[in-house]
Design a protein around this motif. Structure first.
Motif, short mmCIF file in Angstrom:
data_model
loop_
_atom_site.label_atom_id
_atom_site.label_comp_id
_atom_site.label_asym_id
_atom_site.label_seq_id
_atom_site.Cartn_x
_atom_site.Cartn_y
_atom_site.Cartn_z
N ALA A 103 0.82 -1.22 0.00
CA ALA A 103 0.00 0.00 0.00
C ALA A 103 0.85 1.27 0.00
CB ALA A 103 -0.95 0.01 1.19
N ALA A 104 1.89 1.27 -0.81
CA ALA A 104 2.75 2.46 -0.96
C ALA A 104 2.44 3.16 -2.28
CB ALA A 104 4.22 2.06 -0.92
N LYS A 105 2.51 4.47 -2.28
CA LYS A 105 2.36 5.23 -3.52
C LYS A 105 3.65 5.10 -4.32
CE LYS A 105 1.17 9.84 -5.31
NZ LYS A 105 0.71 11.21 -4.94
N MET A 106 3.54 4.84 -5.61
CA MET A 106 4.72 4.71 -6.47
C MET A 106 4.85 5.92 -7.37
SD MET A 106 5.92 1.62 -8.99
CE MET A 106 7.52 1.72 -9.85
N VAL A 107 6.01 6.53 -7.34
CA VAL A 107 6.34 7.65 -8.22
C VAL A 107 7.47 7.19 -9.13
CG1 VAL A 107 7.12 10.04 -8.37
CG2 VAL A 107 5.65 9.33 -6.47
N CYS A 149 -0.22 -1.08 -10.00
CA CYS A 149 -0.33 -0.25 -8.80
C CYS A 149 -1.21 0.97 -9.09
CB CYS A 149 1.07 0.19 -8.36
SG CYS A 149 1.10 1.21 -6.88
N GLU A 150 -2.41 0.95 -8.58
CA GLU A 150 -3.36 2.05 -8.87
C GLU A 150 -2.86 3.39 -8.35
OE1 GLU A 150 -8.06 3.24 -8.06
OE2 GLU A 150 -7.31 1.24 -7.56
N ASN A 151 -2.27 3.40 -7.17
CA ASN A 151 -1.80 4.65 -6.55
C ASN A 151 -0.40 4.97 -7.06
OD1 ASN A 151 -1.51 6.89 -4.94
ND2 ASN A 151 -1.20 5.74 -3.04
N HIS A 152 -0.33 5.63 -8.22
CA HIS A 152 0.97 5.89 -8.84
C HIS A 152 1.01 7.24 -9.53
CE1 HIS A 152 -1.19 4.45 -12.49
NE2 HIS A 152 -0.40 5.33 -13.10
N VAL A 153 2.24 7.73 -9.72
CA VAL A 153 2.51 8.89 -10.57
C VAL A 153 3.61 8.49 -11.54
CG1 VAL A 153 3.49 11.22 -10.68
CG2 VAL A 153 1.86 10.64 -8.88
N ILE A 154 3.38 8.76 -12.82
CA ILE A 154 4.41 8.59 -13.84
C ILE A 154 4.87 9.97 -14.26
CG2 ILE A 154 4.85 7.86 -16.22
CD1 ILE A 154 2.80 5.56 -15.65
N ALA A 155 6.14 10.27 -14.05
CA ALA A 155 6.69 11.58 -14.36
C ALA A 155 7.62 11.47 -15.57
CB ALA A 155 7.48 12.12 -13.17
N ARG A 156 7.36 12.29 -16.58
CA ARG A 156 8.21 12.29 -17.78
C ARG A 156 9.02 13.58 -17.85
NH1 ARG A 156 3.18 10.72 -21.63
NH2 ARG A 156 3.15 8.44 -21.33
N PRO A 157 10.32 13.49 -17.64
CA PRO A 157 11.21 14.64 -17.83
C PRO A 157 11.86 14.59 -19.22
CG PRO A 157 12.34 12.96 -16.61
CD PRO A 157 11.00 12.38 -16.99
N SER A 158 12.80 15.49 -19.45
CA SER A 158 13.46 15.58 -20.75
C SER A 158 14.89 16.09 -20.56
CB SER A 158 12.67 16.54 -21.65
OG SER A 158 13.33 16.79 -22.87
N VAL A 159 15.88 15.30 -20.95
CA VAL A 159 17.31 15.69 -20.86
C VAL A 159 17.64 16.25 -19.47
CG1 VAL A 159 19.22 16.91 -21.99
CG2 VAL A 159 17.22 16.27 -23.33
N ILE A 160 17.72 15.36 -18.50
CA ILE A 160 18.01 15.78 -17.13
C ILE A 160 19.49 16.17 -17.01
CG2 ILE A 160 17.96 15.10 -14.71
CD1 ILE A 160 15.89 12.96 -15.49
N TYR A 161 19.73 17.30 -16.35
CA TYR A 161 21.12 17.75 -16.16
C TYR A 161 21.25 18.40 -14.80
CZ TYR A 161 19.36 22.46 -17.12
OH TYR A 161 18.66 23.64 -17.05
N SER A 162 22.49 18.52 -14.32
CA SER A 162 22.75 19.15 -13.02
C SER A 162 24.24 19.41 -12.88
CB SER A 162 22.27 18.23 -11.88
OG SER A 162 23.00 17.02 -11.88
N THR A 224 -2.41 11.70 -8.74
CA THR A 224 -1.93 10.47 -9.37
C THR A 224 -2.02 10.62 -10.88
OG1 THR A 224 -4.15 9.48 -9.28
CG2 THR A 224 -2.65 9.01 -7.44
N GLY A 225 -1.46 9.65 -11.62
CA GLY A 225 -1.51 9.69 -13.07
C GLY A 225 -0.20 10.14 -13.67
N THR A 226 -0.26 10.56 -14.92
CA THR A 226 0.95 10.90 -15.67
C THR A 226 1.12 12.42 -15.75
OG1 THR A 226 0.75 8.90 -17.00
CG2 THR A 226 2.11 10.68 -17.90
N TYR A 227 2.35 12.86 -15.51
CA TYR A 227 2.68 14.28 -15.59
C TYR A 227 3.98 14.49 -16.37
CZ TYR A 227 -0.75 15.54 -12.00
OH TYR A 227 -1.92 15.75 -11.30
#
Length: 307
Positions: A103-107, A149-162, A224-227
């Motif tokens: 029962a954990a939220k998945m990101v 897993c119903e309780n989830h967030v899918i995050a889409r980034p682009s060219v991660i840098y730091s 939740t959902g895709t961002y």
């Protein structure tokens, strides 16, 4: 709230740990690079090991799991498909199953490369159509999560840098891990080396610090959902390189423009995988960073860490 970061020693995972450890009970896994945490809050666990993941969940009972671990060298993935699938799909599936059971939220951190790059400025509802194996594996991981897993967030980034301090750069080089594009370019230009950068590949470069901040905010929210969580500015890889050179006082004349067909990359790249970030801005009541603001922040980090 107890947060477990899978891949806590990587570029993004380490930023999440640094930003969240003062406010939350943070734990992290690693395979080769240790996270910036002291024992007993770090665990050397490979997410492809289903039993090890289950044992860790039983021990920690996390409320939220942020999965940043992946094989993401696009050309490597193209030539190591079995390994890529094992990590990016099966390993992610192990985490998703454990999240459901406990029962954990998945990101989950996905990628703009789930798109074919034919139009750019992609919104979350646009149909994915990956054109390389890396993008295919991440899209399949998204599907596994959604089905598991119903309780989830899918995050889409682009060219991660730091910004990466010199000591960490040396560790990455010795372990065979590539630097992010911005640091690779800074290192090349600092050594007065000529570089060839493509003018016809567009994206939404994403500062890891900004991405980490918003992943943590989504973790503690009910969303939740895709961002799409990316930089606000769409620009070519060549223009991105010029801005980096200008921000860090490096010689932009060392940067030569070329086109993708001249580069002869092993895997196909989307020509325009830029992302529309209006949904996450609305739901988190925030603004994604423009490229100029993001590079200003990166420059401040470089000065604070004395380069």
């Amino acid at each position: 709230m107890k947060i477990l970061v899978i891949g806590g020693g990587g570029q993004l995972g380490s930023r999440i740990v640094e930003q969240a450890e003062d406010r939350f009970d943070i734990y992290a896994t690693y395979v080769t690079r240790e996270p910036p945490l002291a024992p007993p809050k770090i665990f050397q666990v490979d997410k492809t090991d289903r039993k090890a993941i289950e044992t860790l969940f039983q021990k920690l009972k996390p409320n939220v799991v942020i999965d940043t671990a992946a094989l993401h060298s696009v050309d490597y993935c193209e030539t190591h498909k079995d390994e890529t699938w094992a990590v990016n799909v099966d390993g992610t599936g192990n985490v998703a199953k454990a999240c459901k059971k406990h029962a954990a939220k998945m990101v989950f951190v996905s990628t703009d490369y789930v798109f074919d790059g034919a139009k750019g400025n992609y919104v979350e509802e646009d149909p994915p159509n990956p054109i390389n194996y890396y993008g295919l594996s991440k899209l399949e991981a998204e599907r596994v999560i959604a089905q598991t897993c119903e309780n989830h967030v899918i995050a889409r980034p682009s060219v991660i840098y730091s910004w990466v301090p010199p000591a960490q750069r040396q560790l990455q080089s010795s372990s065979g891990k590539p630097l992010n594009f911005a640091m690779w370019l800074i290192q090349k230009l600092s050594n007065k080396e000529l570089v060839k950068i493509v003018t016809d590949q567009y994206s939404s470069p994403t500062l890891a610090d900004s991405l980490a901040k918003n992943l943590v905010r989504l973790s503690e929210s009910d969303h939740t959902g895709t961002y799409h969580i990316a930089g606000k500015t769409r620009l070519s890889r060549y223009d991105f390189a010029l801005k980096i050179a200008q921000k860090f006082g490096l010689d932009e004349n060392l940067i030569s423009p070329i086109t993708t067909d001249q580069l002869k990359q092993m895997a196909k790249r989307p020509m325009d995988s830029s992302l529309n970030v209006e949904n996450v801005e609305r739901d988190l009541k925030t603004k994604m960073l423009t490229i100029d603001k993001a590079l200003d922040l990166m420059g401040k980090q470089a000065r604070l860490l004395k380069k």
